[in-house]
Design a protein around this motif. Structure first.
Motif, mmCIF file in Angstrom:
data_model
loop_
_atom_site.group_PDB
_atom_site.id
_atom_site.type_symbol
_atom_site.label_atom_id
_atom_site.label_comp_id
_atom_site.label_asym_id
_atom_site.label_seq_id
_atom_site.Cartn_x
_atom_site.Cartn_y
_atom_site.Cartn_z
ATOM 1 N N ASP A 106 77.456 -3.926 -57.061
ATOM 2 C CA ASP A 106 78.864 -4.226 -57.235
ATOM 3 C C ASP A 106 79.282 -3.857 -58.656
ATOM 4 O O ASP A 106 78.451 -3.696 -59.553
ATOM 5 C CB ASP A 106 79.178 -5.689 -56.917
ATOM 6 C CG ASP A 106 78.509 -6.656 -57.875
ATOM 7 O OD1 ASP A 106 77.612 -6.226 -58.622
ATOM 8 O OD2 ASP A 106 78.888 -7.847 -57.890
ATOM 9 N N ILE A 107 80.567 -3.708 -58.862
ATOM 10 C CA ILE A 107 81.085 -3.220 -60.136
ATOM 11 C C ILE A 107 80.765 -4.148 -61.305
ATOM 12 O O ILE A 107 80.329 -3.668 -62.367
ATOM 13 C CB ILE A 107 82.601 -2.958 -60.030
ATOM 14 C CG1 ILE A 107 82.851 -1.757 -59.120
ATOM 15 C CG2 ILE A 107 83.213 -2.701 -61.396
ATOM 16 C CD1 ILE A 107 84.314 -1.417 -58.931
ATOM 17 N N THR B 16 85.343 3.401 -57.702
ATOM 18 C CA THR B 16 83.978 3.931 -57.705
ATOM 19 C C THR B 16 83.832 5.051 -58.727
ATOM 20 O O THR B 16 82.875 5.088 -59.511
ATOM 21 C CB THR B 16 83.592 4.442 -56.302
ATOM 22 O OG1 THR B 16 83.790 3.404 -55.338
ATOM 23 C CG2 THR B 16 82.133 4.880 -56.278
ATOM 24 N N GLY B 17 84.780 5.972 -58.729
ATOM 25 C CA GLY B 17 84.730 7.068 -59.691
ATOM 26 C C GLY B 17 84.824 6.586 -61.118
ATOM 27 O O GLY B 17 84.115 7.084 -62.015
ATOM 28 N N ASN B 18 85.679 5.601 -61.368
ATOM 29 C CA ASN B 18 85.839 5.054 -62.713
ATOM 30 C C ASN B 18 84.578 4.347 -63.187
ATOM 31 O O ASN B 18 84.254 4.354 -64.384
ATOM 32 C CB ASN B 18 87.024 4.085 -62.733
ATOM 33 C CG ASN B 18 87.537 3.826 -64.131
ATOM 34 O OD1 ASN B 18 87.638 4.747 -64.938
ATOM 35 N ND2 ASN B 18 87.862 2.582 -64.426
ATOM 36 N N THR B 19 83.838 3.772 -62.253
ATOM 37 C CA THR B 19 82.601 3.064 -62.616
ATOM 38 C C THR B 19 81.478 4.047 -62.924
ATOM 39 O O THR B 19 80.765 3.906 -63.923
ATOM 40 C CB THR B 19 82.169 2.128 -61.473
ATOM 41 O OG1 THR B 19 83.198 1.168 -61.230
ATOM 42 C CG2 THR B 19 80.873 1.411 -61.821
ATOM 43 N N PHE B 20 81.317 5.067 -62.096
ATOM 44 C CA PHE B 20 80.196 5.992 -62.279
ATOM 45 C C PHE B 20 80.515 7.135 -63.237
ATOM 46 O O PHE B 20 79.713 8.047 -63.399
ATOM 47 C CB PHE B 20 79.739 6.520 -60.917
ATOM 48 C CG PHE B 20 78.881 5.533 -60.182
ATOM 49 C CD1 PHE B 20 77.511 5.512 -60.359
ATOM 50 C CD2 PHE B 20 79.465 4.589 -59.362
ATOM 51 C CE1 PHE B 20 76.721 4.585 -59.705
ATOM 52 C CE2 PHE B 20 78.687 3.651 -58.705
ATOM 53 C CZ PHE B 20 77.317 3.648 -58.880
ATOM 54 N N GLY C 173 73.075 6.096 -53.645
ATOM 55 C CA GLY C 173 73.141 4.984 -52.694
ATOM 56 C C GLY C 173 73.938 3.822 -53.237
ATOM 57 O O GLY C 173 74.691 3.170 -52.507
ATOM 58 N N CYS C 174 73.778 3.562 -54.537
ATOM 59 C CA CYS C 174 74.530 2.487 -55.181
ATOM 60 C C CYS C 174 76.021 2.811 -55.186
ATOM 61 O O CYS C 174 76.856 1.949 -54.914
ATOM 62 C CB CYS C 174 74.012 2.289 -56.604
ATOM 63 S SG CYS C 174 74.678 0.828 -57.430
ATOM 64 N N ALA C 175 76.359 4.070 -55.486
ATOM 65 C CA ALA C 175 77.762 4.489 -55.488
ATOM 66 C C ALA C 175 78.369 4.361 -54.094
ATOM 67 O O ALA C 175 79.511 3.908 -53.934
ATOM 68 C CB ALA C 175 77.877 5.919 -55.991
ATOM 69 N N PHE D 85 81.478 1.893 -53.049
ATOM 70 C CA PHE D 85 82.671 2.449 -52.404
ATOM 71 C C PHE D 85 82.969 1.720 -51.096
ATOM 72 O O PHE D 85 84.112 1.323 -50.829
ATOM 73 C CB PHE D 85 82.471 3.941 -52.131
ATOM 74 C CG PHE D 85 83.615 4.588 -51.415
ATOM 75 C CD1 PHE D 85 84.703 5.079 -52.120
ATOM 76 C CD2 PHE D 85 83.608 4.696 -50.024
ATOM 77 C CE1 PHE D 85 85.772 5.678 -51.446
ATOM 78 C CE2 PHE D 85 84.671 5.281 -49.358
ATOM 79 C CZ PHE D 85 85.751 5.776 -50.067
ATOM 80 N N LEU D 86 81.942 1.527 -50.262
ATOM 81 C CA LEU D 86 82.151 0.905 -48.958
ATOM 82 C C LEU D 86 82.497 -0.573 -49.071
ATOM 83 O O LEU D 86 83.324 -1.085 -48.304
ATOM 84 C CB LEU D 86 80.901 1.089 -48.098
ATOM 85 C CG LEU D 86 80.612 2.536 -47.672
ATOM 86 C CD1 LEU D 86 79.265 2.641 -46.972
ATOM 87 C CD2 LEU D 86 81.720 3.070 -46.775
ATOM 88 N N VAL D 87 81.888 -1.278 -50.030
ATOM 89 C CA VAL D 87 82.203 -2.694 -50.221
ATOM 90 C C VAL D 87 83.657 -2.864 -50.653
ATOM 91 O O VAL D 87 84.396 -3.701 -50.116
ATOM 92 C CB VAL D 87 81.251 -3.334 -51.256
ATOM 93 C CG1 VAL D 87 81.771 -4.700 -51.699
ATOM 94 C CG2 VAL D 87 79.858 -3.486 -50.669
#
Length: 310
Positions: free
Chosen positions: A178-179, A158-162, A94-96, A100-102
């Motif tokens: 948020d990131i 998003t991918g780089n963060t997770f 859900g966080c991811a 992504f959407l933000v």
């Protein structure tokens, strides 16, 4: 996602710690959310039903209103439910999805605001070429490119963060994921993530800011040659656009480029509100407050609904 398995969920701190203040802020944000939906929905209805508003300016305004309804729906409802139920948990997936959407909505919104600055530049500085430059094909392709490029941009961030590992605290000091907040929780090396944020801020934020600034320099230099009566009309459509863009860019760049300062402070929460909630709330107001055509079209929509109800 595999590297973040040590943390199965995150906890959002929400709007405030004290219950009374939390309830008050939740109600205020809920009212702002409903007002945002209503205002943007009226603009979408007015610019769709009124044939006189089928112009490039209102085409992008309608797209912006649709995007704003999605943008504010990503964060505010979840935050209000969490605060009212005192359940602050959000899953990793859900966080991811929220991140992504933000990022997607913020990126596309910035591109839309940039294109709208070009629209104003052409309309004021090159009025005879306006139908040729801002034709329907250009408007459609610009919208599609903005939407598709937003998917790539949001996916990369998003991918780089997770891809990082989260093995420390799972408390996010924010009312949505948020990131910057997640980077402060990671036990991995986040240098590449910060570097990507800086490059993105310079490329996207800086590029849009320069383009918009140059557009309005030319616009204002042209407007000053107009008769005094016509200057007011031109300024009334340009100044609100500048205010929204400035507030949006300043808050985004500050939050994302100084995560160590804002990750655990109320200042970070306030600045996040200024780029995630306030622009969608203000856009319907500032774009219709001085626009006679929009106000008249909105009245027609309201009266049409009231008559159909009777």
């Amino acid at each position: 996602m595999a590297n973040s398995s040590m943390v199965t969920e995150f906890l959002l701190t929400g709007f405030a710690d004290k219950q009374q203040l939390r309830l008050l802020l939740s109600v205020l944000f809920l009212l702002m959310y409903l007002a945002t939906l209503l205002g943007n929905l009226l603009i979408v209805s007015a610019t769709t039903l009124d044939q006189s508003l089928h112009k490039p300016m209102y085409f992008f305004l309608r797209n912006l209103s649709i995007l704003d309804m999605c943008y504010v729906s990503v964060t505010v409802p979840k935050a209000c439910v969490n605060s009212l139920t005192n359940n602050r948990a959000i899953s990793v997936a859900g966080c991811a999805a929220q991140i992504f959407l933000v990022i997607y909505c913020a990126f596309v919104e910035l591109l839309f605001l940039t294109v709208m600055a070009r629209d104003r530049y052409v309309a004021i500085c090159q009025p005879l070429l306006y139908p040729v430059i801002m034709n329907h094909q250009f408007c459609v392709w610009t919208t599609l490119v903005s939407l598709l490029s937003g998917l790539i941009f949001a996916g990369v961030h998003t991918g780089n963060t997770f891809w990082l590992s989260f093995c420390q605290s799972n408390v996010i000091h924010q009312f949505f994921c948020d990131i910057p907040s997640l980077l402060s929780l990671s036990c991995s090396d986040t240098f590449n993530n910060f570097l990507l944020l800086i490059v993105s801020a310079i490329w996207v934020g800086g590029g849009s800011f320069v383009f918009i600034t140059m557009s309005y320099i030319y616009i204002f230099s042209t407007v000053m040659k107009f008769p005094i009566r016509e200057r007011g009309k031109a300024f009334s459509t340009c100044v609100p656009h500048i205010l929204v863009v400035s507030m949006f860019l300043i808050s985004v760049i500050y939050v994302y480029l100084t995560p160590s300062v804002t990750s655990e402070s109320i200042q970070g929460v306030i600045l996040s509100v200024f780029y995630s909630t306030v622009p969608p709330f203000l856009n319907p107001v500032i774009y219709s407050l001085r626009n006679t055509q929009i106000k008249e079209a909105v009245r027609k929509v309201i009266f049409r609904k009231s008559y159909s109800g009777n």
